[in-house]
Design a protein around this motif. Structure first.
Motif, PDB file in Angstrom:
ATOM      1  N   GLY A 270       0.922   1.454  -9.331  1.00 17.70           N
ATOM      2  CA  GLY A 270       2.074   2.328  -9.480  1.00 17.70           C
ATOM      3  C   GLY A 270       3.327   1.586  -9.064  1.00 17.70           C
ATOM      4  N   LEU A 271       4.455   2.082  -9.494  1.00 19.87           N
ATOM      5  CA  LEU A 271       5.749   1.525  -9.092  1.00 19.87           C
ATOM      6  C   LEU A 271       6.498   2.590  -8.303  1.00 19.87           C
ATOM      7  N   ALA A 272       6.779   2.300  -7.029  1.00 24.27           N
ATOM      8  CA  ALA A 272       7.582   3.198  -6.213  1.00 24.27           C
ATOM      9  C   ALA A 272       9.058   2.928  -6.505  1.00 24.27           C
ATOM     10  N   VAL A 273       9.764   3.981  -6.905  1.00 25.31           N
ATOM     11  CA  VAL A 273      11.205   3.910  -7.144  1.00 25.31           C
ATOM     12  C   VAL A 273      11.862   4.838  -6.134  1.00 25.31           C
ATOM     13  N   VAL A 274      12.548   4.248  -5.171  1.00 25.21           N
ATOM     14  CA  VAL A 274      13.125   5.009  -4.059  1.00 25.21           C
ATOM     15  C   VAL A 274      14.640   4.899  -4.127  1.00 25.21           C
ATOM     16  N   GLU A 275      15.323   6.018  -4.065  1.00 24.25           N
ATOM     17  CA  GLU A 275      16.785   6.026  -4.132  1.00 24.25           C
ATOM     18  C   GLU A 275      17.354   6.830  -2.965  1.00 24.25           C
ATOM     19  N   ARG A 276      18.493   6.378  -2.471  1.00 26.72           N
ATOM     20  CA  ARG A 276      19.249   7.160  -1.494  1.00 26.72           C
ATOM     21  C   ARG A 276      20.471   7.721  -2.203  1.00 26.72           C
TER      22      ARG A 276
ATOM     23  N   VAL B 179       2.997  -0.317  -5.738  1.00 32.87           N
ATOM     24  CA  VAL B 179       2.087   0.287  -4.764  1.00 32.87           C
ATOM     25  C   VAL B 179       0.690   0.311  -5.371  1.00 32.87           C
ATOM     26  N   THR B 180      -0.282  -0.245  -4.663  1.00 35.65           N
ATOM     27  CA  THR B 180      -1.664  -0.241  -5.140  1.00 35.65           C
ATOM     28  C   THR B 180      -2.614  -0.008  -3.979  1.00 35.65           C
TER      29      THR B 180
ATOM     30  N   ALA C  62       3.140   5.519 -12.802  1.00 41.15           N
ATOM     31  CA  ALA C  62       1.989   4.740 -13.255  1.00 41.15           C
ATOM     32  C   ALA C  62       2.472   3.650 -14.204  1.00 41.15           C
ATOM     33  N   VAL C  63       2.066   2.409 -13.949  1.00 42.91           N
ATOM     34  CA  VAL C  63       2.500   1.278 -14.766  1.00 42.91           C
ATOM     35  C   VAL C  63       1.291   0.446 -15.165  1.00 42.91           C
ATOM     36  N   GLU C  64       1.493  -0.397 -16.164  1.00 44.06           N
ATOM     37  CA  GLU C  64       0.386  -1.222 -16.663  1.00 44.06           C
ATOM     38  C   GLU C  64       0.187  -2.476 -15.828  1.00 44.06           C
ATOM     39  N   PHE C  65       1.290  -3.095 -15.407  1.00 43.73           N
ATOM     40  CA  PHE C  65       1.207  -4.368 -14.688  1.00 43.73           C
ATOM     41  C   PHE C  65       1.953  -4.267 -13.370  1.00 43.73           C
ATOM     42  N   ALA C  66       1.579  -5.124 -12.423  1.00 43.20           N
ATOM     43  CA  ALA C  66       2.222  -5.120 -11.106  1.00 43.20           C
ATOM     44  C   ALA C  66       2.239  -6.532 -10.547  1.00 43.20           C
ATOM     45  N   HIS C  67       3.021  -6.706  -9.490  1.00 43.48           N
ATOM     46  CA  HIS C  67       3.011  -7.966  -8.755  1.00 43.48           C
ATOM     47  C   HIS C  67       1.659  -8.175  -8.066  1.00 43.48           C
ATOM     48  N   ARG C  68       1.438  -9.390  -7.645  1.00 38.74           N
ATOM     49  CA  ARG C  68       0.250  -9.693  -6.848  1.00 38.74           C
ATOM     50  C   ARG C  68       0.364  -9.024  -5.484  1.00 38.74           C
ATOM     51  N   ALA C  69      -0.786  -8.816  -4.841  1.00 31.52           N
ATOM     52  CA  ALA C  69      -0.804  -8.182  -3.525  1.00 31.52           C
ATOM     53  C   ALA C  69      -0.112  -9.063  -2.490  1.00 31.52           C
ATOM     54  N   GLY C  70       0.533  -8.418  -1.520  1.00 32.12           N
ATOM     55  CA  GLY C  70       1.181  -9.144  -0.437  1.00 32.12           C
ATOM     56  C   GLY C  70       0.175  -9.784   0.505  1.00 32.12           C
ATOM     57  N   HIS C  71       0.684 -10.648   1.356  1.00 27.35           N
ATOM     58  CA  HIS C  71      -0.158 -11.394   2.292  1.00 27.35           C
ATOM     59  C   HIS C  71      -0.967 -10.446   3.177  1.00 27.35           C
ATOM     60  N   GLY C  72      -2.263 -10.695   3.268  1.00 24.72           N
ATOM     61  CA  GLY C  72      -3.127  -9.930   4.158  1.00 24.72           C
ATOM     62  C   GLY C  72      -3.613  -8.614   3.602  1.00 24.72           C
ATOM     63  N   MET C  73      -3.186  -8.243   2.395  1.00 27.66           N
ATOM     64  CA  MET C  73      -3.626  -6.976   1.824  1.00 27.66           C
ATOM     65  C   MET C  73      -5.039  -7.127   1.272  1.00 27.66           C
TER      66      MET C  73
ATOM     67  N   GLU D  39       0.810  -1.214   0.000  1.00 24.49           N
ATOM     68  CA  GLU D  39       0.000   0.000   0.000  1.00 24.49           C
ATOM     69  C   GLU D  39       0.847   1.269   0.000  1.00 24.49           C
ATOM     70  N   ARG D  40       2.127   1.155   0.366  1.00 25.32           N
ATOM     71  CA  ARG D  40       3.038   2.280   0.461  1.00 25.32           C
ATOM     72  C   ARG D  40       4.461   1.736   0.461  1.00 25.32           C
ATOM     73  N   ALA D  41       5.421   2.573   0.197  1.00 27.11           N
ATOM     74  CA  ALA D  41       6.808   2.122   0.228  1.00 27.11           C
ATOM     75  C   ALA D  41       7.164   1.727   1.660  1.00 27.11           C
TER      76      ALA D  41
END
Length: 401
Positions: free
Chosen positions: A230-236, A221-222, A248-259, A201-203
């Motif tokens: 969406g795809l969160a791209v986080v850099e340090r 992130v969905t 914004a992206v077309e495809f994403a991974h499946r939701a994590g456990h319990g989401m 749901e968030r980074a």
């Protein structure tokens, strides 16, 4: 076709359709025998809607299964590997019925593009969250060296299988030194690439904290809806600052456990397709296109509770919680029939958001801001369109995919 030729054909297709470029990820995929990591896989035998559903477990050790299994492993599609949470080691080939598939290997085009995005390099310390079948960890081992790769998954059956298949088979080009761990918070220390292979749901703030200078984290992130991810791209940065964006992206991974997930049932889809609705109008306003992904990403968060029926011929959106729906069909050039049902006027909600999105410059990427109180906010470059991501929940690093 033999596995070597099948791998070459898969990589050629990834180059053609998914933009795979020459480089270490491509080389690793050419060297990776997927039949070692996934010596067994399921194929569905029941027809759509048939109950109970039926699957056959194919086994690489059975010569009669190899042609079909080879097509599954190198065809680029998701590979179904676990039924009803079962152990992966010691299974007997044959038919299973009822229950559901509980783990699968992600579509190869998505995995390859994300691995390329990580910019993997030799010597990097890599954290892979969501081991699954071990494909991501194996590629990271091949590129970065397996002594610096840690992979986590909450499903002990998946980590048991990955431990055996990554470390115990001489045919894998790398993997003997990878650390495979079960459920729990990572103790990998500061790492550069972090790959999360399930949607959140968030980074995850705990993972962001582990990024070393120059490091990058990728996580889909969905909202509860699976429609517009969406795809969160986080850099340090080298100076230690965090810079992030939500694409914004077309495809994403499946939701994590319990989401939480919301869907359009088959009965709801049929009602949308056949019922007259509460009211209808002929409109000169065009519906947003599929290419307007930044608009749909904003709609996912700002409008909420909406699910797109991508199987419909034209635009169909439902709100399962209240029974509202929208159907839009073209009738001639610059004219659309709009049918609405339920307490929500989804058409007006979308058109109002279109105005705001265009005023913000029609963005497909948003800045992702990490606030002092732990909140996260997606903001257009000009600042005219924004939303808060959900409040944090305990991080469950290693959710199964």
């Amino acid at each position: 076709m033999n596995p070597v030729d099948a791998r070459a054909a898969m990589v050629a297709e990834l180059e053609k359709k998914d933009g795979l470029r020459p480089g270490p990820v491509r080389d690793a995929l050419l060297a990776l025998p997927r039949e070692v990591l996934m010596p067994q896989a399921y194929v569905r035998r029941s027809a759509p809607g048939e109950e109970p559903p039926r699957w056959d477990l194919l086994d690489w050790s059975a010569p009669q299964d190899r042609p079909e299994l080879l097509g599954l492993l190198y065809g680029g599609i998701s590979v179904l590997v676990q039924h009803d949470g079962e152990p992966l080691l010691g299974r007997v080939r044959g038919t299973r019925s009822g229950a559901s598939i509980t783990s699968m290997s992600t579509v190869m085009g998505l995995t390859a593009s994300l691995l390329q995005e990580l910019d993997l390099r030799a010597g990097q310390r890599v954290l892979d969250i969501g081991t699954g079948t071990g494909v991501t960890a194996a590629v990271a081992c091949q590129v970065c060296g397996d002594q610096g790769v840690v992979t986590l998954d909450r499903d002990r059956h998946l980590t048991d299988a990955a431990t055996v298949r990554l470390a115990g088979r001489p045919r894998l080009p790398a993997g003997r030194g990878v650390r495979v761990r079960g459920r729990g918070v990572s103790r990998a220390g500061a790492v550069r690439p972090i790959f999360v292979s399930y949607a959140v749901e968030r980074a995850p703030a705990a993972l962001v904290d582990q990024l070393a200078p120059g490091g990058r984290l990728l996580a889909h992130v969905t909202s509860a809806s699976p429609s517009w991810p969406g795809l969160a791209v986080v850099e340090r940065t080298a100076e230690g600052r965090i810079a992030a964006e939500l694409r914004a992206v077309e495809f994403a991974h499946r939701a994590g456990h319990g989401m939480e997930r919301i869907w359009l049932s088959e009965e709801f889809r049929q009602r949308i397709a056949t019922e007259p609705g509460t009211w209808a109008q002929r409109s000169m306003l065009a519906p947003p296109t599929d290419a307007d992904r930044g608009l749909w990403l904003a709609a996912d968060h700002l409008l909420g509770g909406l699910v797109r029926d991508f199987g419909a011929e034209h635009l169909v959106i439902g709100a399962p919680a209240c029974g509202s729906w929208l159907r839009v069909e073209p009738v001639r050039r610059s004219r659309w029939d709009v049918t609405i049902h339920g307490p929500r006027d989804i058409w007006k909600e979308i058109q109002d958001l279109v105005v705001r999105w265009r005023a913000a410059g029609s963005p497909n990427r948003y800045r992702l801001l990490f606030e002092a109180d732990g909140g996260q906010q997606a903001v257009s470059t000009c600042g005219r369109l924004s939303w808060q991501l959900p409040t944090p929940r305990p991080v469950d690093e290693g959710a199964s995919t």
